[in-house]
Design an enzyme around this catalytic site. Structure first.
Site, short mmCIF file in Angstrom:
data_model
loop_
_atom_site.label_atom_id
_atom_site.label_comp_id
_atom_site.label_asym_id
_atom_site.label_seq_id
_atom_site.Cartn_x
_atom_site.Cartn_y
_atom_site.Cartn_z
N ASN A 1 54.94 49.15 39.82
CA ASN A 1 54.20 50.07 38.96
C ASN A 1 55.14 51.15 38.45
OD1 ASN A 1 51.64 48.90 39.14
ND2 ASN A 1 51.00 50.17 40.85
N HIS B 1 44.85 44.98 36.14
CA HIS B 1 45.98 44.78 35.22
C HIS B 1 45.64 43.76 34.13
CE1 HIS B 1 49.02 47.02 37.66
NE2 HIS B 1 48.23 46.67 38.64
N HIS C 1 53.66 36.92 41.83
CA HIS C 1 53.26 36.83 43.23
C HIS C 1 54.35 37.47 44.10
CE1 HIS C 1 52.03 35.56 47.06
NE2 HIS C 1 52.58 34.37 47.10
FE1 HDD Z 1 48.48 44.33 42.46
C1 HDD Z 1 48.08 42.40 39.72
C2 HDD Z 1 51.11 45.95 40.94
C3 HDD Z 1 48.66 46.52 45.10
C4 HDD Z 1 46.19 42.52 44.11
N1 HDD Z 1 49.40 44.21 40.68
C5 HDD Z 1 49.10 43.34 39.67
C6 HDD Z 1 49.98 43.53 38.57
C7 HDD Z 1 50.83 44.53 38.92
C8 HDD Z 1 50.47 44.95 40.24
C9 HDD Z 1 51.95 45.10 38.07
C10 HDD Z 1 49.93 42.77 37.25
C11 HDD Z 1 50.84 41.57 37.29
C12 HDD Z 1 50.82 40.90 35.94
O1 HDD Z 1 51.32 41.53 34.99
O2 HDD Z 1 50.31 39.79 35.86
N2 HDD Z 1 49.60 45.96 42.88
C13 HDD Z 1 50.71 46.39 42.18
C14 HDD Z 1 51.40 47.41 42.96
C15 HDD Z 1 50.70 47.57 44.12
C16 HDD Z 1 49.58 46.65 44.08
C17 HDD Z 1 52.67 48.10 42.54
C18 HDD Z 1 50.98 48.47 45.28
C19 HDD Z 1 52.15 48.79 45.67
N3 HDD Z 1 47.56 44.51 44.25
C20 HDD Z 1 47.80 45.46 45.20
C21 HDD Z 1 47.03 45.16 46.40
C22 HDD Z 1 46.34 44.00 46.13
C23 HDD Z 1 46.68 43.63 44.77
C24 HDD Z 1 47.03 45.98 47.67
C25 HDD Z 1 45.39 43.23 46.99
C26 HDD Z 1 45.42 43.20 48.28
N4 HDD Z 1 47.27 42.78 41.96
C27 HDD Z 1 46.45 42.17 42.82
C28 HDD Z 1 45.80 40.94 42.24
C29 HDD Z 1 46.42 40.88 40.81
C30 HDD Z 1 47.30 42.11 40.79
C31 HDD Z 1 44.32 40.88 42.35
C32 HDD Z 1 45.48 40.75 39.63
C33 HDD Z 1 46.11 39.73 38.71
C34 HDD Z 1 47.18 39.16 39.48
O3 HDD Z 1 47.25 39.75 40.70
O4 HDD Z 1 47.92 38.27 39.14
O5 HDD Z 1 46.11 39.82 42.97
#
Ligand code: HDD
Length: 690
Positions: free
Chosen positions: A147, A73, A338
């Site tokens: 999402n 993202h 978070h």
């Molecule tokens: Fe995630 C970012 C949505 C599964 C780990 N995720 C991130 C963002 C969105 C989502 C919208 C961007 C937030 C922003 O605008 O800063 N992610 C989802 C959805 C998931 C999902 C809807 C499943 C239902 N994500 C998911 C899993 C993991 C992560 C299973 C790890 C175990 N996601 C992350 C992250 C991020 C992230 C690595 C990258 C940047 C951040 O968090 O802040 O932690």
């Protein structure tokens, strides 16, 4: 531009907003600077001196300007706004005051994103879109990090690094950017069939939103609402866009990626600047705790939806975005979402994907934002008071006074005190089990809902899905991977798999063991999306010298009154002259824009203008391409010459509206209806070269 009111968050940010008008240039330490263009040196041609503190500071700050982009993202854009519940309908289910106090406006910051591409990638790639909402509630921040697709690729977050590594550019050459059309992603998909349902959505038009303002949002997981008595209710969160759910077409998205990589970002920004505030309705699907096991899927499995026909979506409130950020980095880049940010009345479930996210989001901010004090960054600061014994760390922004930085204490009068009526209490769930690494058998069905999705699509949606699979798999080099995916798809629907196979040089698959169950969920189809509106639709009006200026004015006024945004385009910028030698102001030269940047194209009358445009390949291409992309096309009088030149084949064509020029109002009404229908996929357009 500010909305019609200011939120408390907006006022809180006033403390850190800085304006530069009528100020003097200083160092970071407040020393006024007399020259920022020449470094200090002995003699005009001498080396730069170490003692030039301004030079050193300026360069050092610049050298350290970048922070790591989000690991997923990375590309996104955001806006401020507010959420308000319609009524107290959720009060029996949750203590969360922001959801149950009618008229209470809670400030929000919402960031939309693509998932796979890096920060500078194009907006319109085929991808899932993030829809992350930070609610600054009086009880603390609640983050709903969702999402635009209601399911996910995997069931357990321990596989998140695997799916992301597979989807990102390949590690040896970092190709392709922001695209899943490559071997590693599809290798993962064929070996991990739980991703099948999500891949159906990603291959559908849902992955190509026309605008962030025209896409749904989903919390994805089953969460839990908890009321004052501690009773839990399962909940799925839905955002429904006021303007309806609309998508681009694949060829168009690829062209936009070059013509205007900021397409979705610009659209959001401009909508807010022009006062067309984007709006969504929050809906919930509620399931009583005792009904947890009454479905043929597991509520804890994030690869499944609860079909709306089984549990209706109940509207509970609205989200309005009415203010653009002042600074992209300070706000959009530094905002940290978070899943663990919940307020009293909202709790988690044991969904293993959700549980993994509770770890990952906090962890990722520590590297991305450089330490444990990121919640003090203005955009992340809650409106609720923050008092605890967390101390020190990089970039501590507050000065904690007193001696007590521990609990229990008497040196600080026992403060900050623990508990109170607003304190968060976790839902008391009895959990019992052996420590094992094993999926529940209730997570084993990976195909039924993928089939449900396919069965629910209209004929044009199916055609787009087949074409998307053909494109993506057509770019996969390893034939084994292609075959593996097709075999997998056969478990979704045999015809789908056969159609895909036929386009990618793979033998038709064998009939699956389990035939298509024949069930569908009409709510899944965009063809049934109820909203048809001209509001904020962009219309290109093509003119050249000799155009009928009266018609141009009249259609602009009529379409403008419906809320459409009209641009006059001509072979050159500035103005053209009309039939009466009067100037018609031109918004853009044809070459600076493209039909793909508009929802519809209109050609007014005027023989000289129509002739000039039909000799101009650029103008003809606008019409042919709009036709190819199933957009509304309107022609008045001699403007019809462009339809002939564009060789669209014998009409009448759905969505192509012609008028003589005598009844411009009637024409505008019919054309407006064609624009409001968004696209006209029933056209015979395969033979049009555009
Ligand atoms: Fe995630 C970012 C949505 C599964 C780990 N995720 C991130 C963002 C969105 C989502 C919208 C961007 C937030 C922003 O605008 O800063 N992610 C989802 C959805 C998931 C999902 C809807 C499943 C239902 N994500 C998911 C899993 C993991 C992560 C299973 C790890 C175990 N996601 C992350 C992250 C991020 C992230 C690595 C990258 C940047 C951040 O968090 O802040 O932690």
């Amino acid at each position: 531009m500010l909305g019609d009111h200011r939120t408390d968050k907006d006022r809180q940010l006033d403390d850190v907003r800085v304006d530069y008008q009528d100020t003097a240039l200083t160092t970071d330490h407040g020393i006024r600077i007399d020259d920022t263009d020449n470094s200090l040196r002995p003699g005009e041609r001498g080396p730069t001196l170490m003692e030039d503190f301004h030079f050193r500071e300026k360069l050092t700050h610049f050298d350290h300007e970048r922070i790591p982009e989000r690991v997923v993202h990375a590309r996104g854009s955001a806006a401020h706004g507010y959420f308000e519940p319609y009524d107290a309908a959720l009060a029996p289910f949750t203590r969360a005051q922001f959801l149950t106090t009618p008229g209470l406006r809670t400030p929000v910051f919402v960031r939309f994103s693509t998932v796979v591409g890096s920060r500078g990638s194009a907006d319109t790639v085929r991808d899932v879109r993030g829809f992350a909402v930070k609610f600054y509630t009086a009880q603390g921040n609640f983050d709903l990090v969702g999402n635009n697709i209601p399911v996910f690729f995997i069931q357990d977050g321990i596989k998140f690094p695997d799916i992301v590594h597979a989807a990102k550019p390949e590690p040896h050459n970092e190709i392709p950017q922001a695209s899943t059309a490559h071997d590693t992603l599809w290798d993962f998909v064929r070996l991990q069939p739980e991703s099948t349902h999500m891949m159906m959505w990603v291959m559908s038009d849902r992955a190509l939103p026309r605008s962030y303002r025209m896409m749904q949002g989903f919390g994805v997981h089953t969460f839990r609402l908890v009321n004052a008595e501690g009773r839990g209710t399962f909940v799925k969160f839905h955002w429904k866009p006021k303007l309806g759910i609309h998508s681009l077409v694949w060829d168009e998205t690829q062209k936009i990626a070059g013509k205007d990589p900021d397409f979705n970002r610009r659209d959001l920004w401009e909508a807010i600047v022009t006062g067309n505030f984007p709006e969504w309705e929050l809906g919930v699907q509620l399931v009583a705790e005792e009904d947890e096991h009454s479905f043929d899927f597991d509520l804890l499995d994030a690869t499944k939806i609860i079909p709306e026909e089984l549990v209706p979506v109940q509207p509970v409130g609205r989200l309005v975005l009415d203010r653009n950020p002042d600074n992209f980095f300070a706000e959009t880049e530094q905002v940290a979402f978070h899943l663990g940010n919940v307020v009293p009345g909202i709790d988690f479930t044991n969904d293993p994907l959700l549980q993994s996210r509770l770890f990952s989001y906090l962890d990722t901010q520590l590297i991305r934002l450089g330490g444990p004090n990121f919640p003090q960054i203005p955009i992340n600061r809650p409106l609720a008071e923050v008092r605890n014994h967390h101390r020190d760390g990089y970039h501590q922004m507050i000065i904690p006074r007193g001696r007590a930085s521990y609990h229990p204490n008497s040196t600080g009068g026992g403060c900050p005190a623990v508990g109170g009526p607003d304190a968060y209490t976790h839902f008391q769930e009895r959990v019992d089990g052996h420590k094992i690494r094993k999926r529940s058998a209730s997570f084993a069905d990976h195909y039924s809902q993928a089939t449900l999705f396919w069965n629910s699509m209209s004929s044009w949606e199916r055609a787009h899905i087949v074409a998307a699979f053909r494109f993506e798999l057509g770019r996969v080099v390893d034939p084994d991977i292609r075959e593996g995916v097709v075999r997998n798809l056969s478990n979704v629907d045999h015809e789908l798999a056969s159609l895909v196979a036929a386009g990618i040089g793979v033998a038709p698959p064998a009939e699956p063991a389990v035939p298509n169950h024949g069930l569908s969920s009409p709510a899944l189809s965009q063809a049934h999306a109820p909203v048809r509106s001209v509001a904020t639709r962009k219309i290109a009006i093509l003119v050249a010298d000799g155009a009928d200026g009266g018609q141009v004015k009249a259609v602009q006024a009529a379409l403008g009154s419906m809320g459409a945004l009209c641009d006059v385009l001509a072979p050159r910028g500035g103005a053209v002259r009309d039939l009466d030698d009067k100037p018609v102001p031109v918004n853009h030269a044809l070459i600076t824009m493209a039909s793909v940047l508009y929802d519809a194209v209109l050609v007014p009358g005027g023989q000289e203008s129509a002739r000039a445009l039909s000799m101009d390949g650029e103008a003809v291409h606008y019409v042919a391409e709009a036709f190819k992309h199933a957009k509304a096309i309107g022609v008045l009088g001699e403007g019809a010459l462009l339809l002939e030149t564009a060789r669209l084949g014998p009409g009448p064509h759905p969505g192509v509206v012609t008028g003589t020029g005598e009844d411009v109002k009637g024409f505008a009404k019919a054309f407006g209806a064609a624009v409001a229908a968004h696209r006209h996929h029933g056209r015979a357009m395969d033979g049009v070269p555009a």
